[in-house]
Design a protein around this motif. Sequence first.
Motif, PDB file in Angstrom:
ATOM      1  N   LEU A 267      -8.250  27.329  21.641  1.00 41.51           N
ATOM      2  CA  LEU A 267      -7.398  27.479  20.455  1.00 41.51           C
ATOM      3  C   LEU A 267      -8.242  27.082  19.239  1.00 41.51           C
ATOM      4  O   LEU A 267      -8.180  25.954  18.765  1.00 41.51           O
ATOM      5  N   PRO A 268      -9.039  28.021  18.699  1.00 39.78           N
ATOM      6  CA  PRO A 268     -10.072  27.666  17.709  1.00 39.78           C
ATOM      7  C   PRO A 268      -9.634  27.798  16.252  1.00 39.78           C
ATOM      8  O   PRO A 268     -10.439  28.167  15.391  1.00 39.78           O
ATOM      9  N   ASN A 269      -8.385  27.509  15.946  1.00 39.05           N
ATOM     10  CA  ASN A 269      -7.858  27.735  14.599  1.00 39.05           C
ATOM     11  C   ASN A 269      -8.775  27.198  13.498  1.00 39.05           C
ATOM     12  O   ASN A 269      -9.365  26.133  13.629  1.00 39.05           O
ATOM     13  N   SER A 270      -8.822  27.960  12.399  1.00 34.50           N
ATOM     14  CA  SER A 270      -9.629  27.570  11.252  1.00 34.50           C
ATOM     15  C   SER A 270      -8.901  26.531  10.404  1.00 34.50           C
ATOM     16  O   SER A 270      -7.673  26.549  10.299  1.00 34.50           O
ATOM     17  N   GLY A 271      -9.666  25.651   9.776  1.00 39.56           N
ATOM     18  CA  GLY A 271      -9.087  24.686   8.852  1.00 39.56           C
ATOM     19  C   GLY A 271      -9.183  25.123   7.408  1.00 39.56           C
ATOM     20  O   GLY A 271      -8.844  24.352   6.495  1.00 39.56           O
ATOM     21  N   LYS A 272      -9.608  26.352   7.170  1.00 40.48           N
ATOM     22  CA  LYS A 272      -9.848  26.820   5.811  1.00 40.48           C
ATOM     23  C   LYS A 272      -8.603  27.356   5.116  1.00 40.48           C
ATOM     24  O   LYS A 272      -8.649  27.632   3.911  1.00 40.48           O
ATOM     25  N   SER A 273      -7.522  27.564   5.862  1.00 42.31           N
ATOM     26  CA  SER A 273      -6.302  28.089   5.240  1.00 42.31           C
ATOM     27  C   SER A 273      -5.127  27.184   5.579  1.00 42.31           C
ATOM     28  O   SER A 273      -5.061  26.602   6.670  1.00 42.31           O
TER      29      SER A 273
END
Length: 369
Positions: A267-273
């Motif tokens: 589950l590699p969700n981005s922290g940029k948004s």
Amino acid sequence: MKLIYLSTARIPDDWAHTIQILKMCEAFAESGVKVELVVPRRAKTPVDDPFVYAGMKENFAITRLFCVDLFPGTQGKFFYWLRTLSFYLSAWCYLLASQYDVVYTRELPAWVPNRKTVYELHTISPIVSKMSTRLIQSRGIVVITEGIRSELISLGVSTEHILVAADGVDLDDFSHSESKEAARKRLGLPLDGTLAFYIGRLDPWKGVDTLYAATRYLAHHVRVVIMGEGEKSLKELQQTHPSIIFLGFRQYRELADNQAAADVLILPNSGKSDISAKYTSPLKLFAYMASGRPIVASDLPSLREVLSEKNAFLVAPDDPEALAEGIRYALAHPEEAAKRAAQALGDVKRYTWESRAKNILSFIGNKSR
């Protein structure tokens, strides 16, 4: 009580939110509520029967209303708004002529009757911010994370008017999955070696680019398998990332069996948004937890509301090397991985659609007094 669940979604569809909507309607009905799902009549859907598609009981009604659905499938703004606004007009007329106690909806808070409306919010958009007065005047607001709740409070919504209810899972869907060998044979995957799975949409905020890059730091016997679709074709993706196995979209009813083929789930969700860092409550998270497989996930506030170091391996977001190291560590420590996976399987029992529906119905009942 008669509850109308109002949605602009194409039912059924291969987006996760359609599963969430269908499962919630089923759970509301199981709780003793008379449920009617009101959606647009679309010209084309991937499959015909939503109850078969989502593996559900046929315990609620589905009403399809007229909309102008030119060039089905297009996401162009003009055709999207033509389709959406024409459905809004149909729904407005339908609600005027209908008898019901509650309208439950994920739609924009600008046009449905407010006194009987409960809004479910999955993000804080500029439109939501502008319509905060309408939200305050509604019967109540259900949100999927504490991050959304905090922002609503900053917009002037009182704490008592908000219920936090994370997304969920139907544990029965995952109670009898295939063996690893049978699942790999069915999917045409190698029977030997180690497989790290990602299942879901290939959108940038979901961190798939980080996963692509992380493959450079994994041993050759560890193969990344991706099951889902995005804007790029599978042929183009396979050419760009030849070491990754792309399986494309698979029906929801296969999910439990497909997960069984994995050694670890990513589950590699981005922290940029903000949608990823603060607002999301991914359906795949709860499905992963129900699989009995170890989970490697980005360490983000939204995911921290459910995950911890006790039930998952958390890594820095948007860092391919950190993601690869998390995968390597989980695979190199099978006893610890099994312990965390067992903890996740126990923890996910708190996040069923049934318990979520009962919690929401109790909230609605309290707000009507």
